[in-house]
Design an enzyme around this catalytic site. Structure first.
Site, PDB file in Angstrom:
ATOM      1  N   GLN A 104       0.805  -1.214   0.000  1.00 27.92           N
ATOM      2  CA  GLN A 104       0.000   0.000   0.000  1.00 27.92           C
ATOM      3  C   GLN A 104       0.844   1.273   0.000  1.00 27.92           C
ATOM      4  OE1 GLN A 104      -2.857  -0.211   3.210  1.00 27.92           O
ATOM      5  NE2 GLN A 104      -3.498  -2.290   2.689  1.00 27.92           N
ATOM      6  N   CYS A 105       2.012   1.190  -0.585  1.00 25.48           N
ATOM      7  CA  CYS A 105       2.948   2.313  -0.619  1.00 25.48           C
ATOM      8  C   CYS A 105       2.809   3.074  -1.935  1.00 25.48           C
ATOM      9  CB  CYS A 105       4.371   1.783  -0.453  1.00 25.48           C
ATOM     10  SG  CYS A 105       5.674   3.037  -0.521  1.00 25.48           S
TER      11      CYS A 105
END
Length: 232
Positions: A104-105
């Site tokens: 989720q970066c």
């Protein structure tokens, strides 16, 4: 005559040393040599300059260098995403790119996409990617190992191994990451700065380079090809 000899020796030596303005005439400091001292006592030279080469290495630096030199990535055993032990000696003879990944970066899409491209291009030349999920940066890898595998393999077609989620910093950091950091420190300290930091490892298991999270996988292709011996 003796005084004349001493003066002549001093004049010749003075080209290599400088006299500290804050010290006494008998205290000389050397600009290019290690811990050398000249002292004059009743026209006698009691110690001579000791000439050395290379930079000074502290005991701690020397100890760390010795530790790094005495081990390789191949000496470690890690867990895969299913909890099985993986002896990294199985990768002897291969060039490795070790990466701490996250789902989720802001760097996820570009890195996973380029990692897959790099792997497809060089996997048949002895190249392997070892991905280690880590949730220490903004909580951006919150899923289970199963969820991480599903995400990487389905969305980004990752064919390289993905291992058990680990810490890469702190007291609980995985031993493999403690070793990687001891071999190649970062610009602002040894700690991993964010998701997708990268370590390039040669065929003998030695860490040869480290790249920042913002360094894209494809930008290190030149370094990779050199280690693989690929010219085309």
């Amino acid at each position: 005559m003796f005084r004349s000899s001493i003066r002549s020796l001093y004049l010749r030596t003075n080209r290599l040393i400088r006299v500290s303005s804050s010290s006494s005439p008998s205290s000389l400091s050397f600009s290019k040599f290690d811990s050398a001292k000249l002292s004059f006592n009743s026209h006698r030279i009691t110690s001579l300059p000791i000439l050395t080469t290379g930079a000074n290495i502290s005991r701690s630096e020397h100890s760390m260098a010795a530790t790094s030199d005495s081990k390789s990535v191949h000496d470690f055993t890690v867990k895969d995403a299913k909890g099985n032990d993986v002896d990294l000696s199985t990768y002897k003879g291969k060039v490795l790119l070790i990466v701490n990944v996250a789902s989720q970066c802001g760097l996820t899409n570009s890195n996973y996409t380029e990692l897959a491209q790099l792997y497809q291009k060089y996997k048949d030349h002895g190249f392997e990617i070892l991905a280690f999920p880590c949730n220490q940066f903004g909580g951006q890898e919150p899923g289970t190992n199963e969820e991480i595998l599903q995400f990487a393999c389905t969305r980004f077609k990752a064919e390289y191994p993905i291992f058990d989620k680990v810490d890469v910093n702190g007291d609980n950091a995985a031993p493999i990451y403690k070793f990687l950091k001891s071999c190649k420190g970062g610009l602002l300290g040894d700690g991993i700065k964010w998701n997708f930091a990268k370590f390039l490892v040669d065929k003998d298991g030695k860490v040869v380079d480290r790249y920042a999270p913002t360094t894209t996988p494809l930008s290190i292709e030149k370094d990779l090809k050199k280690l693989l011996g690929v010219t085309a």
